[in-house]
Design a protein around this motif. Structure first.
Motif, short mmCIF file in Angstrom:
data_model
loop_
_atom_site.label_atom_id
_atom_site.label_comp_id
_atom_site.label_asym_id
_atom_site.label_seq_id
_atom_site.Cartn_x
_atom_site.Cartn_y
_atom_site.Cartn_z
N GLY B 53 49.35 -4.77 -20.19
CA GLY B 53 48.30 -5.72 -19.83
C GLY B 53 48.68 -6.66 -18.71
N MET B 54 49.72 -6.33 -17.96
CA MET B 54 50.15 -7.21 -16.87
C MET B 54 49.40 -6.92 -15.58
SD MET B 54 54.22 -7.24 -17.67
CE MET B 54 54.62 -8.39 -16.35
N ILE B 55 48.82 -5.75 -15.50
CA ILE B 55 47.94 -5.40 -14.38
C ILE B 55 46.80 -4.56 -14.96
CG2 ILE B 55 49.84 -5.41 -12.72
CD1 ILE B 55 49.73 -2.38 -12.70
N ARG B 56 45.81 -4.27 -14.12
CA ARG B 56 44.67 -3.48 -14.60
C ARG B 56 44.46 -2.26 -13.73
NH1 ARG B 56 39.79 -7.66 -14.93
NH2 ARG B 56 38.62 -5.71 -14.92
N LYS B 57 43.97 -1.21 -14.36
CA LYS B 57 43.58 -0.03 -13.61
C LYS B 57 42.10 -0.10 -13.29
CE LYS B 57 46.75 3.50 -15.38
NZ LYS B 57 46.78 4.91 -15.87
N ILE B 58 41.74 0.36 -12.13
CA ILE B 58 40.33 0.44 -11.76
C ILE B 58 40.00 1.88 -11.43
CG2 ILE B 58 38.53 -0.41 -10.22
CD1 ILE B 58 40.44 -2.66 -9.40
N CYS B 59 39.06 2.43 -12.16
CA CYS B 59 38.58 3.78 -11.90
C CYS B 59 37.42 3.65 -10.92
CB CYS B 59 38.13 4.41 -13.21
SG CYS B 59 37.62 6.10 -13.08
N ALA B 60 37.70 3.80 -9.64
CA ALA B 60 36.74 3.39 -8.62
C ALA B 60 35.82 4.51 -8.16
CB ALA B 60 37.47 2.80 -7.43
N LEU B 61 36.37 5.56 -7.66
CA LEU B 61 35.55 6.69 -7.26
C LEU B 61 35.84 7.79 -8.24
CD1 LEU B 61 35.88 6.55 -3.40
CD2 LEU B 61 33.94 5.95 -4.82
N ASP B 62 35.67 9.03 -7.83
CA ASP B 62 35.97 10.11 -8.75
C ASP B 62 37.40 10.58 -8.57
OD1 ASP B 62 33.33 9.85 -9.32
OD2 ASP B 62 32.77 11.38 -7.87
N ASP B 63 38.10 9.98 -7.61
CA ASP B 63 39.43 10.51 -7.31
C ASP B 63 40.56 9.58 -7.74
OD1 ASP B 63 38.50 8.74 -5.43
OD2 ASP B 63 38.78 10.06 -3.72
N LYS B 64 41.02 8.72 -6.88
CA LYS B 64 42.24 7.97 -7.15
C LYS B 64 42.00 6.72 -7.99
CE LYS B 64 44.23 9.36 -2.75
NZ LYS B 64 44.92 8.90 -1.53
N VAL B 65 43.02 6.35 -8.74
CA VAL B 65 43.00 5.13 -9.53
C VAL B 65 43.54 3.98 -8.68
CG1 VAL B 65 43.94 3.99 -11.57
CG2 VAL B 65 43.29 6.40 -11.68
N HIS B 66 42.83 2.84 -8.72
CA HIS B 66 43.30 1.65 -8.02
C HIS B 66 43.93 0.70 -9.02
CE1 HIS B 66 41.08 2.28 -4.11
NE2 HIS B 66 40.59 3.23 -4.89
N PHE B 67 44.78 -0.21 -8.51
CA PHE B 67 45.45 -1.16 -9.38
C PHE B 67 45.13 -2.58 -8.95
CE2 PHE B 67 47.67 2.79 -9.86
CZ PHE B 67 47.94 2.85 -11.22
N ASP B 68 45.03 -3.45 -9.94
CA ASP B 68 44.57 -4.82 -9.72
C ASP B 68 45.49 -5.77 -10.48
OD1 ASP B 68 43.20 -7.14 -9.36
OD2 ASP B 68 41.28 -6.40 -10.11
N HIS B 69 46.05 -6.75 -9.75
CA HIS B 69 46.94 -7.70 -10.41
C HIS B 69 46.18 -8.88 -11.01
CE1 HIS B 69 46.26 -9.68 -6.54
NE2 HIS B 69 46.47 -10.80 -7.21
#
Lengths: 124, 124
Positions: B53-69
DNA sequence: ATAAAAATGATAATGATTACTATTGTTGAA
DNA sequence: TTCAACAATAGTAATCATTATCATTTTTAT
């Protein structure tokens, strides 16, 4: 886009199922009726239908893409245990695109809302 | 979880960048400081940090996962042209988890909202 | 009926992510 | 400080969802 029996069946089975299946799950369902269908055909048709706006893609977890035949404005809830995707009515978060414009000036073409939790079925 | 220089640098670089990078992008950024870092290390650490829970994953498009602090409640806007992910303030859709419970009885552990459109930078 | 265009099935290729493994780094206790 | 146990790493192979390729079949308009 020419007619094809494969596409007709894929779309019909997607419409019959409220489970928001992945391409893989749909492939299994379609094979019951059309044993020789190719997985590539399922992917190709789902992408074409999505491109035409006849179905929608749902990016649910970090892995597989789900497909949704329901074109009305609505949102989704995914159960982190059974991975099923449920529909959530639009009323839960109405007019968020307007709210986005008011707050940020940004124009959104789409707004995807995905709740994550444990569904009532998995709770018990 | 033991300390590692790699994890410290990965987390620091993620915090320094408002761009919601993918693992791949972060890998490039980290390599500027730590040329021998492995892509597997970047993935491993990002997943661990997300798990904690120190960062978050973002499922943005249909391809790559983004990361959010950014751990505060907020949403995202992805530009369909440049693929950049922008933060959207919580005020745009406040209390949607409560609204979900009121409308459906479902308890959500998380609510991800992703707007899609063309950002102001790409419009001009 | 037929030729052009589109769709298919089968399978190879791609690309993001994860698993594996030998080695190196960290930690806490003696 | 030293040392054993364990965690983390680099490098790379493997996995898995998805897409591309291509020879063949189906659709469609003439």
């Amino acid at each position: 886009m020419n007619y094809s029996k494969q596409r007709e069946i894929i779309l019909r089975i997607l419409k019959e199922n409220p489970i928001h299946p992945t391409a893989d799950t749909l492939y299994d369902l379609v094979r019951d009726e059309l044993p020789n269908v190719s997985l590539a055909t399922v992917y190709r048709n789902l992408n074409q239908l999505a491109e035409l706006g006849m179905i929608r893609k749902i990016c649910a977890l970090d892995d597989k893409v789900h497909f949704d035949h329901n074109l009305e404005s609505h949102y989704h809830f995914i159960c982190i245990k059974c991975k099923k995707v449920y529909d959530v009515p639009y009323d839960v978060a109405p007019n968020i695109t307007e709210a986005l414009r008011e707050h940020t000036g940004l124009d959104a073409l789409a707004a995807d809302v995905l709740f994550k939790g444990i569904c009532n079925h998995c709770k018990h």
